[in-house]
Enzyme design. Structure first.
Site, PDB file in Angstrom:
ATOM      1  N   LYS A   1     -21.073 -25.638  23.146  1.00  0.00           N
ATOM      2  CA  LYS A   1     -22.432 -24.729  23.074  1.00  0.00           C
ATOM      3  C   LYS A   1     -23.244 -25.427  23.800  1.00  0.00           C
ATOM      4  CE  LYS A   1     -21.548 -22.546  18.409  1.00  0.00           C
ATOM      5  NZ  LYS A   1     -21.271 -20.988  18.590  1.00  0.00           N
TER       6      LYS A   1
ATOM      7  N   HIS B   1     -28.177  -9.639  16.753  1.00  0.00           N
ATOM      8  CA  HIS B   1     -27.434 -10.185  17.622  1.00  0.00           C
ATOM      9  C   HIS B   1     -26.559  -8.880  18.472  1.00  0.00           C
ATOM     10  CE1 HIS B   1     -23.161 -12.543  18.002  1.00  0.00           C
ATOM     11  NE2 HIS B   1     -23.095 -11.174  18.582  1.00  0.00           N
TER      12      HIS B   1
ATOM     13  N   GLU C   1     -23.063 -13.354  24.268  1.00  0.00           N
ATOM     14  CA  GLU C   1     -23.810 -13.085  23.078  1.00  0.00           C
ATOM     15  C   GLU C   1     -25.295 -13.462  23.038  1.00  0.00           C
ATOM     16  OE1 GLU C   1     -20.439 -13.442  19.715  1.00  0.00           O
ATOM     17  OE2 GLU C   1     -21.732 -15.037  19.864  1.00  0.00           O
TER      18      GLU C   1
ATOM     19  N   ARG D   1     -12.619 -14.325  25.665  1.00  0.00           N
ATOM     20  CA  ARG D   1     -11.561 -13.481  25.320  1.00  0.00           C
ATOM     21  C   ARG D   1     -11.956 -12.078  24.871  1.00  0.00           C
ATOM     22  NH1 ARG D   1     -13.611 -13.449  20.095  1.00  0.00           N
ATOM     23  NH2 ARG D   1     -14.588 -15.386  19.245  1.00  0.00           N
TER      24      ARG D   1
ATOM     25  N   GLY E   1     -19.310 -19.816  12.466  1.00  0.00           N
ATOM     26  CA  GLY E   1     -20.571 -20.045  11.699  1.00  0.00           C
ATOM     27  C   GLY E   1     -20.429 -21.464  11.070  1.00  0.00           C
TER      28      GLY E   1
HETATM   29  P1  ADP Z   1     -20.510 -19.271  15.775  1.00  0.00           P
HETATM   30  O1  ADP Z   1     -20.077 -19.600  17.153  1.00  0.00           O
HETATM   31  O2  ADP Z   1     -20.276 -20.296  14.717  1.00  0.00           O
HETATM   32  O3  ADP Z   1     -20.188 -17.903  15.253  1.00  0.00           O
HETATM   33  P2  ADP Z   1     -23.177 -18.458  16.783  1.00  0.00           P
HETATM   34  O4  ADP Z   1     -23.964 -19.365  17.698  1.00  0.00           O
HETATM   35  O5  ADP Z   1     -22.314 -17.519  17.578  1.00  0.00           O
HETATM   36  O6  ADP Z   1     -22.350 -19.409  15.816  1.00  0.00           O
HETATM   37  O7  ADP Z   1     -24.115 -17.860  15.885  1.00  0.00           O
HETATM   38  C1  ADP Z   1     -23.580 -17.138  14.887  1.00  0.00           C
HETATM   39  C2  ADP Z   1     -24.776 -16.069  14.207  1.00  0.00           C
HETATM   40  O8  ADP Z   1     -25.937 -17.009  13.811  1.00  0.00           O
HETATM   41  C3  ADP Z   1     -25.568 -15.305  15.156  1.00  0.00           C
HETATM   42  O9  ADP Z   1     -25.114 -14.038  15.248  1.00  0.00           O
HETATM   43  C4  ADP Z   1     -27.001 -15.084  14.561  1.00  0.00           C
HETATM   44  O10 ADP Z   1     -26.859 -14.265  13.346  1.00  0.00           O
HETATM   45  C5  ADP Z   1     -27.121 -16.692  13.813  1.00  0.00           C
HETATM   46  N1  ADP Z   1     -27.948 -17.350  14.832  1.00  0.00           N
HETATM   47  C6  ADP Z   1     -27.405 -18.199  15.846  1.00  0.00           C
HETATM   48  N2  ADP Z   1     -28.550 -19.030  16.537  1.00  0.00           N
HETATM   49  C7  ADP Z   1     -29.536 -18.722  15.905  1.00  0.00           C
HETATM   50  C8  ADP Z   1     -31.109 -18.691  16.062  1.00  0.00           C
HETATM   51  N3  ADP Z   1     -31.312 -19.546  17.028  1.00  0.00           N
HETATM   52  N4  ADP Z   1     -31.886 -18.388  15.397  1.00  0.00           N
HETATM   53  C9  ADP Z   1     -31.588 -17.411  14.365  1.00  0.00           C
HETATM   54  N5  ADP Z   1     -30.165 -16.776  14.092  1.00  0.00           N
HETATM   55  C10 ADP Z   1     -29.227 -17.546  14.836  1.00  0.00           C
END
Ligand code: ADP
Length: 679
Positions: free
Chosen positions: A116, A208, A275, A292, A165
């Site tokens: 990331k 999201h 995303e 993917r 998550g």
């Molecule tokens: P993972 O790859 O573990 O699924 P992500 O980076 O895609 O993690 O984030 C998963 C979810 O966490 C997002 O869809 C959102 O709901 C929440 N999230 C991620 N970053 C933020 C942020 N900076 N502020 C608020 N919520 C966030």
């Protein structure tokens, strides 16, 4: 185009890919583990190769075995699905080394998005807007803290290698920073063997919103609108929809073009998802790119009329993208609900079991079920507990939502707890209907989703009671009609007596409250002209101080009722003694508490003494030979970070414990030998 492909996956996505391949005249090869010998994807494929034991690392994640299966069967390309090896650069390289086409992006693109932090550096350079934060290489605790202090709390700690998550922690104040960092690093090391962290400003209540992109090998790139995936639990998606409510055509275009810029920054090919977090003021920030096909791709297919797996196959075979940007049109609205074997009331803890009964809603142009299971299959501890994806489409959001609720109420699964009732309650809640979407939706509307308020319970109780009494009557009528002596009084199991008011009594456990309900049949003479149906029966239902008059009849699993003058329809599903009542207002579960007849046998609860899932033995609470009472705690184990207590099914004694504290156990194994007391 390829003539044969191997699908390096299982479950619904393997079946999904096979369907498209078959439509295109491409032969398919499935791979399977021990646990999947009878799986649907194995029987759907033209050929199938056994690749090892049930744990994923010994089968679906075992690169040499998957490659060997492709070579052995003469497959020319491998579709990785999602999860497992789909974003694994080493696997991609192994395909290349063996002259197999990987149906996905180039190795460099997977590597670029693998971290990331590195992804954010690349996107920052390409002028893609990022959530404000720190994603540098200096991981000194003090430096990390200084960055968090400077950006202001709340902040979000994220594992650079993260996914699902895991390794994420919200930090609400400077004082809480150190502990949260330690916890996030520990989780990240456990899950990814890496503890590099990035810090982001924690956005309060964002949405999201993600963009589906596609690129071919001929410099073409398009976006296929967006999906709103804000409905999440533990940062994991639960219900997705497309298009995202309230996203204007201009915002869509802006986000779409930014997503393409992100894809082009890493020379992307094939299907990808960019995303974003969308803030309430319309600003959006890059979060990550998934290299993917996503689980939720069907909602995009439903609103664009395209088959994204077909697009993947065409791009991998070096063809042009099937459509240009101006050809891509959005039609209607689609939802996807993920049906899981899990217990929403118990913090969404995954559950396992055999699908003893499975009945899906009727599929048509509005309702689609992407599933990889059949009745009799097991949801095991080895893989993700998703049972199926329910996808619906209609010409607008309201109509599509109506279809979603209806289809959820028609889904029947026995053998394990599922999230169907939870999904129904979420989908039928007023804030969801009003599209008040953000990533904190479930916590914010907990009361409305879980319907445990007094008012909700009392509305549903007379309907539940009516269902029970009508069903009992129906069973009695059926038994009587199928008996040699149809007039025998022994078939009147309903306990009604002709021309006589008679009280029925049920103890109903509804939403964890027990109600003693008396039901009295009222003479049909009072209701000469029945309004609600041909065989309408009328009752007086009493519980506590409340008295309600109700009438109704059952057709199939539909209850047509009139309660206090309000007429409605409900459907009821029953599994393993648990009823789920679906009304327009909500879905609630209830059971009937049976009188204790002292008839306990060990066979009645044979599963009580096996490990519910993979875990570790924590403590043995009794000694072999000790006499234990029914329900007494015998052994404590930890699984999925929760403690589980195994209890005596009846009075008796443990003759042997098969494991000691600290031992790892597989889900489903016997933990101890138990001897029930001879009655
Ligand atoms: P993972 O790859 O573990 O699924 P992500 O980076 O895609 O993690 O984030 C998963 C979810 O966490 C997002 O869809 C959102 O709901 C929440 N999230 C991620 N970053 C933020 C942020 N900076 N502020 C608020 N919520 C966030």
């Amino acid at each position: 185009m390829f003539s044969k492909i191997l699908i390096a996956n299982r479950g619904e996505i393997a079946c999904r890919v096979i369907k498209t391949a078959r439509k295109m005249g491409i032969l398919t090869v499935a791979v399977y583990s021990d646990a999947d010998r009878d799986a649907l994807h194995v029987s759907m494929a033209d050929e199938a190769v056994h690749i090892g034991a049930s744990p994923s690392r010994e089968s679906y994640l075992h690169i040499p075995k998957v490659i060997e299966a492709a070579l052995q069967t003469g497959a020319e390309a491998i579709h990785p699905g999602y999860g497992f090896l789909s974003e694994n650069a080493a696997f991609c390289r192994a395909c290349e080394d063996n002259k197999l086409t990987f149906i996905g992006p180039p190795i460099a693109a997977i590597e670029a998005m693998g971290s990331k932090s590195a992804a954010k550096t690349i996107m920052g350079k390409a002028n893609v807007p990022l959530v404000p934060g720190y994603h540098g290489t200096d991981q000194n605790t003090e430096i990390l803290k200084q960055h968090a202090d400077a950006m202001g709390y709340p902040v979000l700690l994220k594992a650079a290698a993260g996914g699902g998550g895991k390794g994420m922690r919200q930090v609400w104040s400077a004082e809480a920073f150190d502990d949260a960092l330690i916890a996030a690093k520990r989780e990240s090391i456990n899950a990814f063997n890496d503890d590099i962290m990035l810090i982001e400003k924690y956005l309060i209540a964002p949405r999201h919103v993600e963009i589906q992109v596609f690129c071919d090998n001929h410099d073409n790139a398009v976006y296929l609108a967006e999906r709103d995936c804000s409905i999440q639990r533990r940062h994991q998606k639960v219900i997705e929809e497309a298009p995202a409510p309230g996203v204007s055509a201009s915002l869509r275009q802006k986000m779409g073009e930014t997503a393409i810029k992100a894809a082009q920054a890493i020379d992307y090919r094939g299907a990808g998802t960019v995303e974003f977090l969308l803030d309430s003021d319309g600003s959006f920030y890059f979060m990550e790119m998934n290299t993917r096909l996503q689980v939720e791709h069907p909602v995009t297919e439903m609103i664009t009329g395209q088959d994204l797996v077909e697009w993947q196959l065409r791009v991998a075979a070096n063809e042009l993208l099937p459509l240009t940007q101006s050809d891509i049109k959005i039609d209607g609205h689609a939802f996807e609900a993920r049906i899981y074997a899990e217990d929403p009331a118990n913090d969404f803890l995954p559950v396992t079991g055999i699908l003893s009964h499975l009945q899906i809603p009727l599929e048509n142009r509005h309702v689609r079920v992407d599933s990889g299971v059949r009745q009799g299959n097991e949801v095991s501890v080895y893989y993700d507990p998703m049972i199926a994806k329910l996808i619906v489409w209609d010409e607008d959001r309201d109509k599509a939502l109506g279809r979603l609720c209806k289809a959820l109420s028609e889904y029947r699964i026995s053998g394990m707890t599922t999230n169907i009732e939870f999904l129904y309650n979420l989908s039928s809640s007023a804030p969801f209907a009003a599209a008040e979407l953000d990533t904190g939706f479930i916590e914010k509307h907990h009361d409305k989703i879980f319907h445990s308020r007094e008012k909700d319970v009392k509305q549903q109780l007379p309907i539940a009671a009516l269902w029970l009494v009508l069903q009992q009557q129906q069973t009695a009528e059926y038994n009587s009609a199928h008996s040699v002596d149809t007039s025998s009084p022994w078939h009147l199991t309903s306990s009604w007596r002709i021309n006589e008011a008679h009280n029925q009594h049920f103890s109903i456990d509804l939403q964890d409250q027990v109600f003693d309900v008396q039901i009295e049949k009222i003479s049909n003479n009072r209701y000469q002209k029945s309004a609600t149906g041909p065989n309408n029966s009328h009752y007086r239902i009493c519980y506590g101080e409340t008295v309600v008059e109700a009438s109704g009849y059952i057709i199939g699993d539909q209850l047509h009722s009139e309660v206090k003058g309000y007429r409605s329809q409900a459907s009821v599903s029953e599994h393993d003694g648990m009823y789920t009542l679906f009304t327009l207002a909500c879905a609630v579960q209830f059971t009937v508490i049976k009188p204790d007849l002292g008839d306990t046998t060990i066979g009645a609860d044979a599963n009580a003494l096996v490990a519910p899932m993979n875990g570790t033995i924590i403590e043995l609470l009794v000694k072999p030979g000790d006499v234990v009472e029914q329900g007494q705690a015998l052994i404590v184990m930890e699984a999925m970070k929760m403690e589980h207590t195994i209890r005596a099914p009846i009075k008796g004694s443990v003759s042997e414990f098969y494991y000691q504290p600290g031992d790892l156990v597989d889900g489903g194994v016997d933990l101890l030998a138990f001897e029930g007391e001879q009655l």
